[in-house]
Structure formats: C-alpha cells, structure tokens
Design a protein around this motif. Structure first.
Motif, PDB file in Angstrom:
ATOM      1  N   TRP A 193      40.639  33.655  38.867  1.00  0.00           N
ATOM      2  CA  TRP A 193      41.385  33.714  40.115  1.00  0.00           C
ATOM      3  C   TRP A 193      40.637  34.612  41.098  1.00  0.00           C
ATOM      4  N   GLY A 194      40.546  34.162  42.343  1.00  0.00           N
ATOM      5  CA  GLY A 194      39.879  34.947  43.365  1.00  0.00           C
ATOM      6  C   GLY A 194      38.388  35.052  43.118  1.00  0.00           C
ATOM      7  N   ALA A 195      37.765  36.043  43.763  1.00  0.00           N
ATOM      8  CA  ALA A 195      36.332  36.277  43.580  1.00  0.00           C
ATOM      9  C   ALA A 195      36.008  37.707  43.960  1.00  0.00           C
ATOM     10  N   ARG A 236      32.254  29.745  44.684  1.00  0.00           N
ATOM     11  CA  ARG A 236      33.569  30.165  45.158  1.00  0.00           C
ATOM     12  C   ARG A 236      34.314  28.929  45.636  1.00  0.00           C
ATOM     13  N   HIS A 270      40.499  39.870  38.553  1.00  0.00           N
ATOM     14  CA  HIS A 270      40.171  38.445  38.582  1.00  0.00           C
ATOM     15  C   HIS A 270      40.320  37.842  37.196  1.00  0.00           C
TER      16      HIS A 270
END
Length: 341
Positions: A193-195, A236, A270
């Motif tokens: 999740w996310g970066a 991403r 993350h």
C-alpha cells in the motif's frame, strides 16, 4: 554475537560438530546458538542442550537458560539423524532444479514448509519425503529434514532443500553468512500500500515475538534479533496528481527473520496488500477502490509477496546457481489490474 561464516566464527567438522564463539556476555545459551545456526529452531536447540549435546569451554551444559560469557566456546554435536515422524504424501511439487545433494522448489501459496501446530500433514516436508524418499538430510531434526530456510505459508517462490548432510552443512553456512562473503542472494517482489518517498532504502529494525500476540512478530527497540531489509521501488500505481495508491517493490534480505519483510514494510507505513496480520488497518481502504480493482484486491487472500530470486554456491561443487521464478497467476492479476489505475 558473531555470525557464523564458513571460515571464521563457526567451524563445521566432518562429524557435524559446530563451534560457535560468543562475543557478548549475559546472553542465554540457546539464543546464542539459534542466532548463528538458523537452520535449527530454538526449540530444537533447547532439546539438544537438554540432551547433553552442548558444551561450553569443554564442560557439558544442560540448561538452555545458561548465560554465556564473552569469548566462551560453545560446541554443539548433532546426534545421528532420527527417522522422520512426518509421513510421505503425494503432493505435487514444482521442481526447478535437483541433483543428489539438493532440490530447489517453486513453492505455491498455501503450502506450509514443515509440520507444526495445526499443520501436521500436507506440508512441504511431507511432499519431499514422498519425492526424495530417504535421501533428505537429517540435520534439521525429526520435523524438518533437509530444511535450510523457509518462507511463509502464503508466500510463493523459491526454496532450496538439502538432500545430503554435506549439502545441509554448506547451505546452512551460506544462509548464516547472509551473502556477505559468498554469492547468496534472496530477492522478493512485494505489492504494498502506498509508496515510500524515495526510490530505495534500508530498514534496520530488530524483531521479536509480540508481547500482545505470540503468533506475530514486532519491531522492538531493545533485544530482539537484528534484521536488515534493503528495498527498491520498481513501480508506483495510481493517478499522477495524487499520492501513490500502491507500489511494486523489490526487497532483498541481509538477514532472514520470521515475517521480516512483512513486519518491516508495515513498520515504515507500507504493509503488503492482503496481509491480514500486519496490514489489517488498510482493510477499509479496499472499500474505497474502484471496480474492478476493488474486487481483485478484495479477493486477494494472502500477502502479496513472492520469492522470485534465489542464488547460492552449490555446497559440493562450488558452482554458483541462480534461479528466478515468474509471478504466480494471482500476483500477476493483481499487478496487471493495478497498472490500469
């Protein structure tokens, strides 16, 4: 504590005697040995100590809680291999490489590596006993014949297993050395999740059993086991004008602790997609996704982690062996769907 290496702090002899030198006073005997001989579980080491197979400076010690002194020489003598309790089971295996000394498996999701509480059958060990017969190394003990390292039940990818004691000896030394002086490499692909804000980095955070849930691992400030993960962002995902919704990362292990990548990625905010143990707080995020991504992520029933690269020196011939594994279908579907958003 010194890490075991083939030339220095642990000497492996022909009769499978292991010599370890402690460089930290006050640490428990079982912890010192387990930290350096990662192919052996702590419970296995404790049993060996109680059976009188360990000496400290030449004197037999039968108490796992015994506290070592700096410079103590700890000698562990492996007993003759015992007959394996697990029964052979005809479970299909994807064999990437095999010779008389070792076998490399591409493990599917859902396959437990060795028998344990709640998983006494249907494990990789059961499958290997059927496939290899009596040729598996016995150094790993009754429940772990041939096992040098492991990956989680729901993690997919490459795993090497020793078929001979000579191979077990050599592979264990390489995994304990973590590739510092040899060709050992372990790289994992993770969908998180996310970066992170940067493109690459290193997580160095000690790990130990959680005080709140002994089935889970937690980052701890003191004590615990030293753990290092190197990461790099490969892709991403999400709209250009918004923060990344998710990312594909490559994680390389400098140490190999239980749940290491999963805990470390959660620690930096993350967690892995699908990780119900270390990413439960992100479950509500799935409900805000657009279809079909919402359905694909929601139906992804495991942590999105794949052991895609494994390299090591053949423990007998010395040849460097390097293996790569394609993403499994569920990982591919998740990755391709993320790329559309």
């Amino acid at each position: 504590m010194n890490e075991m290496s083939p030339e220095d702090t642990a000497e492996t002899l022909a009769d499978f005697t292991y010599l370890v030198v402690a460089d930290e006073a006050g640490t428990r005997l079982d912890i010192v040995i387990t930290a350096q001989l990662e192919a052996l579980s702590r419970s296995r080491v404790q049993a060996l100590i109680k059976a009188g197979e360990v000496t400290v400076n030449g004197g037999k010690i039968v108490e796992p809680k015994y506290r070592v002194n700096e410079g103590d020489e700890l000698t562990l003598v492996m007993p003759e291999p015992e007959d394996a309790d697990p029964e052979p089971e005809d479970i299909p295996l994807t064999v990437v490489f095999e010779d008389e000394h070792l076998i490399v498996i591409d493990k599917p999701a859902g396959l437990v590596v060795h028998p344990g509480a709640g998983n006494w059958t249907g494990t990789l060990v059961n499958a290997l006993l059927h496939h290899c017969g009596d040729s598996l190394s016995g150094i790993g003990g009754v429940k772990r014949p041939g096992i040098v390292h492991r990956i989680d039940k729901d993690t997919t990818g490459l795993l090497v297993v020793a078929k001979s004691d000579q191979a077990h000896q050599g592979l264990s030394a390489q995994f304990a050395d973590h590739g510092r002086t040899g060709p050992l490499e372990r790289a994992y692909s993770a969908l998180v999740w996310g970066a992170p804000s940067g493109l690459k980095g290193t997580i160095e955070a000690n790990l130990a059993r959680s005080h709140h849930n002994r089935q889970k691992i937690a980052v701890v400030k003191t004590a615990g086991r030293h753990a290092i993960t190197h990461w790099q962002v490969k892709e991403r995902f999400g709209r250009e004008d918004e923060p990344a919704m998710a990312s594909l990362m490559e994680c390389r292990l400098e140490t190999g602790r239980t749940h290491q990548i999963r805990v470390h990625m959660s620690h930096i905010g993350h967690p892995l997609i699908g990780d119900v143990d270390y990413g439960a707080g992100f479950k509500t995020k799935v409900n805000r996704l657009e279809e079909p991504l919402k359905s694909v992520v929601g139906n992804f029933s495991r942590q999105a982690l794949h052991a895609g690269l494994l390299a090591f020196a053949h423990p007998v011939s010395g040849e460097t062996l390097r293996f790569e594994s394609d993403y499994p279908n569920d990982f591919k579907e998740l990755l391709e769907t993320l790329r559309k958003f």
